[in-house]
Design a protein around this motif. Structure first.
Motif, PDB file in Angstrom:
ATOM      1  N   LEU A 167     -50.971  14.938  17.538  1.00 19.39           N
ATOM      2  CA  LEU A 167     -51.579  14.365  16.349  1.00 19.39           C
ATOM      3  C   LEU A 167     -50.639  13.415  15.622  1.00 19.39           C
ATOM      4  O   LEU A 167     -49.414  13.551  15.709  1.00 19.39           O
ATOM      5  CB  LEU A 167     -52.002  15.479  15.388  1.00 19.39           C
ATOM      6  CG  LEU A 167     -53.038  16.466  15.916  1.00 19.39           C
ATOM      7  CD1 LEU A 167     -53.161  17.651  14.967  1.00 19.39           C
ATOM      8  CD2 LEU A 167     -54.384  15.778  16.097  1.00 19.39           C
ATOM      9  N   TYR A 168     -51.215  12.487  14.890  1.00 24.79           N
ATOM     10  CA  TYR A 168     -50.437  11.569  14.062  1.00 24.79           C
ATOM     11  C   TYR A 168     -51.341  11.025  12.972  1.00 24.79           C
ATOM     12  O   TYR A 168     -52.569  11.139  13.052  1.00 24.79           O
ATOM     13  CB  TYR A 168     -49.888  10.412  14.911  1.00 24.79           C
ATOM     14  CG  TYR A 168     -50.957   9.453  15.383  1.00 24.79           C
ATOM     15  CD1 TYR A 168     -51.185   8.242  14.722  1.00 24.79           C
ATOM     16  CD2 TYR A 168     -51.786   9.762  16.471  1.00 24.79           C
ATOM     17  CE1 TYR A 168     -52.189   7.370  15.149  1.00 24.79           C
ATOM     18  CE2 TYR A 168     -52.788   8.896  16.885  1.00 24.79           C
ATOM     19  CZ  TYR A 168     -52.982   7.712  16.218  1.00 24.79           C
ATOM     20  OH  TYR A 168     -53.982   6.861  16.614  1.00 24.79           O
ATOM     21  N   GLY A 169     -50.726  10.433  11.938  1.00 25.08           N
ATOM     22  CA  GLY A 169     -51.525   9.827  10.883  1.00 25.08           C
ATOM     23  C   GLY A 169     -50.913  10.008   9.515  1.00 25.08           C
ATOM     24  O   GLY A 169     -49.731  10.363   9.384  1.00 25.08           O
ATOM     25  N   PRO A 170     -51.694   9.777   8.451  1.00 22.05           N
ATOM     26  CA  PRO A 170     -51.207   9.929   7.078  1.00 22.05           C
ATOM     27  C   PRO A 170     -50.649  11.332   6.826  1.00 22.05           C
ATOM     28  O   PRO A 170     -51.157  12.310   7.368  1.00 22.05           O
ATOM     29  CB  PRO A 170     -52.472   9.689   6.240  1.00 22.05           C
ATOM     30  CG  PRO A 170     -53.348   8.858   7.091  1.00 22.05           C
ATOM     31  CD  PRO A 170     -53.095   9.308   8.496  1.00 22.05           C
ATOM     32  N   PHE A 171     -49.586  11.414   6.044  1.00 25.27           N
ATOM     33  CA  PHE A 171     -48.915  12.663   5.679  1.00 25.27           C
ATOM     34  C   PHE A 171     -48.195  13.306   6.861  1.00 25.27           C
ATOM     35  O   PHE A 171     -47.881  14.490   6.840  1.00 25.27           O
ATOM     36  CB  PHE A 171     -49.889  13.665   5.042  1.00 25.27           C
ATOM     37  CG  PHE A 171     -50.476  13.187   3.744  1.00 25.27           C
ATOM     38  CD1 PHE A 171     -49.802  13.356   2.546  1.00 25.27           C
ATOM     39  CD2 PHE A 171     -51.697  12.528   3.723  1.00 25.27           C
ATOM     40  CE1 PHE A 171     -50.332  12.890   1.361  1.00 25.27           C
ATOM     41  CE2 PHE A 171     -52.245  12.056   2.529  1.00 25.27           C
ATOM     42  CZ  PHE A 171     -51.558  12.238   1.348  1.00 25.27           C
ATOM     43  N   ASP A 172     -47.904  12.529   7.889  1.00 24.34           N
ATOM     44  CA  ASP A 172     -47.109  13.033   9.007  1.00 24.34           C
ATOM     45  C   ASP A 172     -45.673  13.249   8.540  1.00 24.34           C
ATOM     46  O   ASP A 172     -45.280  12.843   7.442  1.00 24.34           O
ATOM     47  CB  ASP A 172     -47.141  12.038  10.169  1.00 24.34           C
ATOM     48  CG  ASP A 172     -46.956  12.703  11.529  1.00 24.34           C
ATOM     49  OD1 ASP A 172     -46.392  13.816  11.571  1.00 24.34           O
ATOM     50  OD2 ASP A 172     -47.373  12.111  12.538  1.00 24.34           O
ATOM     51  N   ASN A 173     -44.882  13.904   9.382  1.00 21.42           N
ATOM     52  CA  ASN A 173     -43.470  14.140   9.102  1.00 21.42           C
ATOM     53  C   ASN A 173     -42.646  13.060   9.787  1.00 21.42           C
ATOM     54  O   ASN A 173     -42.631  12.982  11.011  1.00 21.42           O
ATOM     55  CB  ASN A 173     -43.086  15.535   9.612  1.00 21.42           C
ATOM     56  CG  ASN A 173     -41.584  15.756   9.618  1.00 21.42           C
ATOM     57  OD1 ASN A 173     -40.861  15.157   8.829  1.00 21.42           O
ATOM     58  ND2 ASN A 173     -41.120  16.608  10.508  1.00 21.42           N
ATOM     59  N   PHE A 174     -41.950  12.247   9.006  1.00 18.33           N
ATOM     60  CA  PHE A 174     -41.161  11.145   9.547  1.00 18.33           C
ATOM     61  C   PHE A 174     -39.664  11.431   9.509  1.00 18.33           C
ATOM     62  O   PHE A 174     -38.853  10.521   9.669  1.00 18.33           O
ATOM     63  CB  PHE A 174     -41.470   9.860   8.773  1.00 18.33           C
ATOM     64  CG  PHE A 174     -42.892   9.386   8.947  1.00 18.33           C
ATOM     65  CD1 PHE A 174     -43.237   8.529   9.982  1.00 18.33           C
ATOM     66  CD2 PHE A 174     -43.890   9.809   8.087  1.00 18.33           C
ATOM     67  CE1 PHE A 174     -44.538   8.094  10.156  1.00 18.33           C
ATOM     68  CE2 PHE A 174     -45.204   9.381   8.248  1.00 18.33           C
ATOM     69  CZ  PHE A 174     -45.518   8.524   9.287  1.00 18.33           C
ATOM     70  N   ASP A 175     -39.295  12.694   9.309  1.00 20.39           N
ATOM     71  CA  ASP A 175     -37.884  13.068   9.320  1.00 20.39           C
ATOM     72  C   ASP A 175     -37.379  13.056  10.765  1.00 20.39           C
ATOM     73  O   ASP A 175     -37.934  13.730  11.633  1.00 20.39           O
ATOM     74  CB  ASP A 175     -37.717  14.465   8.711  1.00 20.39           C
ATOM     75  CG  ASP A 175     -36.276  14.897   8.644  1.00 20.39           C
ATOM     76  OD1 ASP A 175     -35.671  14.750   7.572  1.00 20.39           O
ATOM     77  OD2 ASP A 175     -35.749  15.374   9.678  1.00 20.39           O
ATOM     78  N   LEU A 176     -36.315  12.314  11.031  1.00 19.66           N
ATOM     79  CA  LEU A 176     -35.874  12.102  12.411  1.00 19.66           C
ATOM     80  C   LEU A 176     -35.372  13.371  13.083  1.00 19.66           C
ATOM     81  O   LEU A 176     -35.355  13.466  14.311  1.00 19.66           O
ATOM     82  CB  LEU A 176     -34.795  11.020  12.456  1.00 19.66           C
ATOM     83  CG  LEU A 176     -35.285   9.604  12.104  1.00 19.66           C
ATOM     84  CD1 LEU A 176     -34.136   8.621  12.154  1.00 19.66           C
ATOM     85  CD2 LEU A 176     -36.402   9.163  13.045  1.00 19.66           C
ATOM     86  N   LYS A 177     -34.976  14.381  12.320  1.00 14.58           N
ATOM     87  CA  LYS A 177     -34.458  15.613  12.922  1.00 14.58           C
ATOM     88  C   LYS A 177     -35.564  16.576  13.335  1.00 14.58           C
ATOM     89  O   LYS A 177     -35.360  17.415  14.209  1.00 14.58           O
ATOM     90  CB  LYS A 177     -33.511  16.320  11.941  1.00 14.58           C
ATOM     91  CG  LYS A 177     -32.201  15.590  11.704  1.00 14.58           C
ATOM     92  CD  LYS A 177     -31.298  16.401  10.785  1.00 14.58           C
ATOM     93  CE  LYS A 177     -29.968  15.700  10.548  1.00 14.58           C
ATOM     94  NZ  LYS A 177     -29.089  16.471   9.635  1.00 14.58           N
TER      95      LYS A 177
END
Length: 316
Positions: A167-177
């Motif tokens: 899944l992907y989209g708005p309110f996703d987690n963009f923290d690289l770790k």
């Protein structure tokens, strides 16, 4: 089901839960219940039991989970196994005891064996070893699927499991770790673009194939499942279309507008070689995905740009 049915959405502030909430509101549902993790600790059996006794929901949607990518699963195996089982067991058991008639459990395509035939059919569950990089999360989700199946069989309640693809989209987690592959790429390409289009290094070889579903499509599938009674207990939810990780990277790079080089670190794990869902059962039930990948990535990057100061960063 009607628009005043009391529906509890566990995990309503996450990417999936918030999308489901918005989808239900857009269709006129007005009696929605949600509690933040500070208000209700889903890992606590007593707290969840008390909540059900007080609120008495008629329908429960379990969109609550501890989630993360390969790195997070590898570093925190116990938490990914135990906390996910605690959350879902408390919700499922409390729903049964409170005589909740409709329960939707959301899992993941990682429940299927690593080397299962492609595309993945629901019947492949428990037919082989899991992918080692996320087996802890997968085992937890499998127990949730089986708990709902057992209740359906033993008590005749409409408890079903929907297994979405990536899944992907708005309110996703963009923290690289801790993020999954698609939002991590969005973040990496964006940061590199701002740094003068510096090279972007990505994990693995780029050859594994993956399928991606826009989160608002999943929310639409959940609403469809709420408004219809399905014959079986387990349904895959996806697009039925996949692409290589390299193709995904190039699509995101184009969307973001990064013009630097792309480097692959083959010393890092690839994960499962291919993971494509067979969505025949869902299609036959009457639902199909609507948002294609290119459009979904454009929407996701637009949301990212508008919410950089506030997007979710998981702290483990």
């Amino acid at each position: 089901m009607n628009t005043t049915t009391k529906i509890y959405i566990a995990g309503h502030r996450g990417m999936v839960g918030s999308a489901i909430w918005r989808a239900l509101e857009s269709k006129g549902y007005s009696n929605l219940v949600g509690k933040s993790s500070k208000e209700l600790d889903l890992r606590s059996q007593e707290s969840v039991s008390d909540f059900f006794a007080t609120e008495q929901p008629e329908v429960v949607i379990d969109a609550a989970a501890r989630v993360g990518g390969i790195l997070a699963n590898n570093d925190y195996p116990y938490q990914f196994l135990m906390e996910n089982m605690q959350i879902q067991n408390n919700l499922i058991d409390s729903s049964l005891k409170a005589d909740v008639q409709k329960f939707i459990f959301l899992g993941s395509s990682c429940i299927y064996p690593k080397l299962a035939p492609q595309p993945l059919k629901e019947e492949y569950l428990l037919t082989g070893p899991l992918e080692p990089t996320n087996e802890w999360y997968a085992v937890a989700k499998i127990t949730g699927v089986k708990a709902c199946e057992a209740i359906r069989r033993q008590f005749g309640k409409d408890y079903i499991s929907l297994m979405p693809t990536n899944l992907y989209g708005p309110f996703d987690n963009f923290d690289l770790k801790t993020s999954h592959v698609l939002p991590a790429m969005v973040r990496k390409f964006h940061d590199a673009k701002l740094n003068g289009n510096t090279p972007v290094e990505l994990w693995g070889s780029g050859t594994p194939m993956r399928e991606f579903l826009y989160v608002e499509d999943l929310a639409d599938a959940v609403v469809f499942a709420l408004e219809n009674r399905f014959q079986d207990n387990l349904y895959n939810v996806g697009t039925g279309v996949d692409l290589t990780i390299k193709e995904l990277a190039e699509l995101i790079q184009k969307t973001v507008g990064h013009s630097g080089k792309l480097k692959w670190d083959s010393s890092k794990p690839d994960g499962t070689p291919r993971k494509l869902m067979d969505v025949t059962k869902m299609t036959e039930a009457g639902w199909t995905a609507k948002v294609d990948l290119e459009e979904g990535i454009k929407r996701t990057y637009k949301w990212f740009l508008e919410n950089q100061d506030t997007f979710k960063q998981v702290k483990l």
